[in-house]
Enzyme design. Structure first.
Site, mmCIF file in Angstrom:
data_model
loop_
_atom_site.group_PDB
_atom_site.id
_atom_site.type_symbol
_atom_site.label_atom_id
_atom_site.label_comp_id
_atom_site.label_asym_id
_atom_site.label_seq_id
_atom_site.Cartn_x
_atom_site.Cartn_y
_atom_site.Cartn_z
ATOM 1 N N GLU A 134 0.830 -1.208 0.000
ATOM 2 C CA GLU A 134 0.000 0.000 0.000
ATOM 3 C C GLU A 134 0.866 1.260 0.000
ATOM 4 O O GLU A 134 0.527 2.260 -0.641
ATOM 5 C CB GLU A 134 -0.955 -0.005 1.194
ATOM 6 C CG GLU A 134 -1.910 -1.192 1.230
ATOM 7 C CD GLU A 134 -2.787 -1.297 -0.002
ATOM 8 O OE1 GLU A 134 -3.026 -0.276 -0.679
ATOM 9 O OE2 GLU A 134 -3.239 -2.411 -0.310
ATOM 10 N N ASP A 202 3.726 -4.387 -6.204
ATOM 11 C CA ASP A 202 4.353 -5.620 -5.703
ATOM 12 C C ASP A 202 5.871 -5.493 -5.718
ATOM 13 O O ASP A 202 6.556 -5.799 -4.735
ATOM 14 C CB ASP A 202 3.944 -6.826 -6.556
ATOM 15 C CG ASP A 202 2.494 -7.235 -6.353
ATOM 16 O OD1 ASP A 202 1.872 -6.750 -5.395
ATOM 17 O OD2 ASP A 202 2.002 -8.044 -7.164
#
Length: 480
Positions: A134, A202
């Site tokens: 995040e 990611d």
């Protein structure tokens, strides 16, 4: 406040004001629409928008307010930030009080993790992987860049997607409807952009994990955990999967990248994560927590701690003390264990002993927010209101976006002590930082009218009142 903020917030406010169901944060991954230099939001504008959104989230979403859990999530997030590229703006780490397995990022560095996700991850590294992912959405400016290149997405669609993030903090179905409506006619393009954003988050998130000393395999492990949770539950899949689609290719890519990284295999840096997980379970449902504990033949130190928290919640400090005394200090995070004993003392009305132990802790951990807040509460218990108010005032001044819970505590203590001006001013600040601007104005005016307000107080409060009044006006216009 710049008018552009209220223009962006207008859609948020329409949807955030409806519904009273349990809040569900959203991790909506937004399309990569070009370089930051071509975007509508500059970094300064994004920070301003973030401060406004933070107040809206605090008003709308049910937040976990337990000081120890709040501090743990915030400290873990800030440790990850030290290894995140381009993390030069303010960040706010919030824990949402509901059982959804979800997390989200919002413009201006707002990172939310749901209690349900914290209870389902298997170790600290998996929780860190979620936070790192995040954080990467923010540092890669995925949310800010959605306003870029109007030829790729119109401004109305951008507002609709942004509105869906906050709408989902009230009701996930509502948020999904808002987002779907906003991308009607271009949904496949949005999905493609989402996949690109997720892959980028990611990669950046795994680098943050590696730099912080966690096992980078935790990212793929968490994805696999999500798939485990979704098996056999039909349409009731974890909300995180709805907003962060996980595919076999994505898991494989994360696993391959982790294998190429020279990194540690650290999954837990100590016992703190398991203790905070046990604490959250006990606070959410103390009766069930004790049922599980009693069914355990050989409880761990964390399970005994969780039982102690549950006993305290149910008004049995003696049973809590018994469990805490059976914990080996070598198995415990020392500060957490000591704070638990202090909680027992407070429950037993042994306030002087609690104060002495807190003062000792304050010399070892100077300025620690959990210790300072507990000190303020004990001073209140001992009718030492002036000391409590001074402690809280110092804490509030040090925060860039003051915690409304501290402001409310200060207001309550001042009111009980007969300090009306201080109480009303604190309540005004409390409402302001929860985006309740009209009520903030009324409380500032009550503070100015208080009989114990000095002329200097009135001048300071008047300045705040005028600022709150202007913010309230802009908010009304933004909602039209």
């Amino acid at each position: 406040m710049p008018s552009f903020v209220w223009f962006f917030l207008a859609a948020f406010l329409v949807f955030a004001s409806v519904g009273a169901g349990p809040a569900q944060g959203s991790g909506v991954s937004l399309p990569d629409l070009g370089e930051a230099s071509g975007g509508v939001l500059t970094p300064a504008e994004e920070r301003e928008l973030g401060r406004s959104l933070l107040r809206e989230v605090r008003r709308t979403a049910p937040l976990v307010t337990d000081p120890e859990i709040v501090f743990y999530v915030d400290s873990l997030g800030r440790q990850l930030l030290t290894n995140a590229a381009n993390a030069d703006g303010p960040f706010y780490f919030l824990t949402i009080d509901n059982s959804q397995v979800n997390a989200f990022a919002m413009p201006g560095g707002i990172i939310g993790v749901h209690a349900g996700l914290m209870l389902e991850v298997r170790d600290e590294a998996e929780l860190a992987a979620v936070l790192a992912h995040e954080i990467a959405h923010v540092t890669q400016r995925h949310l800010a860049r959605m306003f870029a290149r109007g030829r790729d997405i119109n401004f109305t669609t951008g507002l609709a997607i942004l509105a869906g993030i906050l709408a989902s903090a009230v009701d996930p179905t509502l948020g999904s409807a808002v987002i779907t409506g906003g991308v009607a006619g271009g949904i496949q393009q949005q999905i493609n952009f989402t996949r690109a954003n997720e892959a980028e988050a990611d990669r950046a998130g795994m680098q943050i994990l590696q730099g912080t000393g966690f096992d980078p395999h935790a990212m793929a492990d968490f994805f696999e955990r999500l798939q485990e949770l979704s098996r056999g539950v039909g349409t009731q899949v974890p909300e995180y999967l709805r907003t962060h689609p996980v595919t076999l290719d994505r898991i494989t890519d994360a696993r391959n990248r982790a294998s190429q990284m020279a990194a540690s295999d650290t999954r837990d840096r100590g016992p703190e994560f398991s203790w905070m997980q046990a604490r959250m379970k006990a606070l959410k449902d103390p009766r069930r927590a004790l049922e599980r504990f009693r069914a355990t033949s050989e409880p761990s130190a964390a399970q005994r701690y969780g039982a102690a928290v549950a006993f305290l919640e149910r008004g049995d400090p003696g049973a809590a003390r018994e469990q805490l005394e059976r914990i080996e200090t070598s198995e415990a995070p020392s500060l957490t264990l000591e704070l638990a004993f202090i909680a027992v003392l407070r429950a037993e009305s042994e306030h002087n002993d609690a104060l002495e132990r807190l003062q000792d802790l304050d010399t070892v951990y100077p300025g620690h927010p959990v210790i300072r807040e507990q000190l303020a509460r004990v001073h209140r218990d001992l009718d030492q209101s002036d000391r409590a108010i001074r402690l809280l005032s110092d804490m509030i001044r040090q925060e860039s976006a003051p915690n409304p819970e501290l402001l409310r505590l200060q207001a309550d203590i001042a009111d009980a002590a007969g300090y009306i001006a201080i109480s009303r001013e604190a309540m005004a600040e409390y409402f302001f930082h929860r985006a309740q601007y009209e009520e903030a104005v009324r409380q500032f005016e009550a503070a100015m009218d208080a009989s114990d307000a000095s002329e200097r107080d009135r001048q300071r409060i008047e300045h705040k009142r005028n600022s709150a009044r202007e913010t309230a006006r802009e908010a009304r216009e933004g909602r039209r």
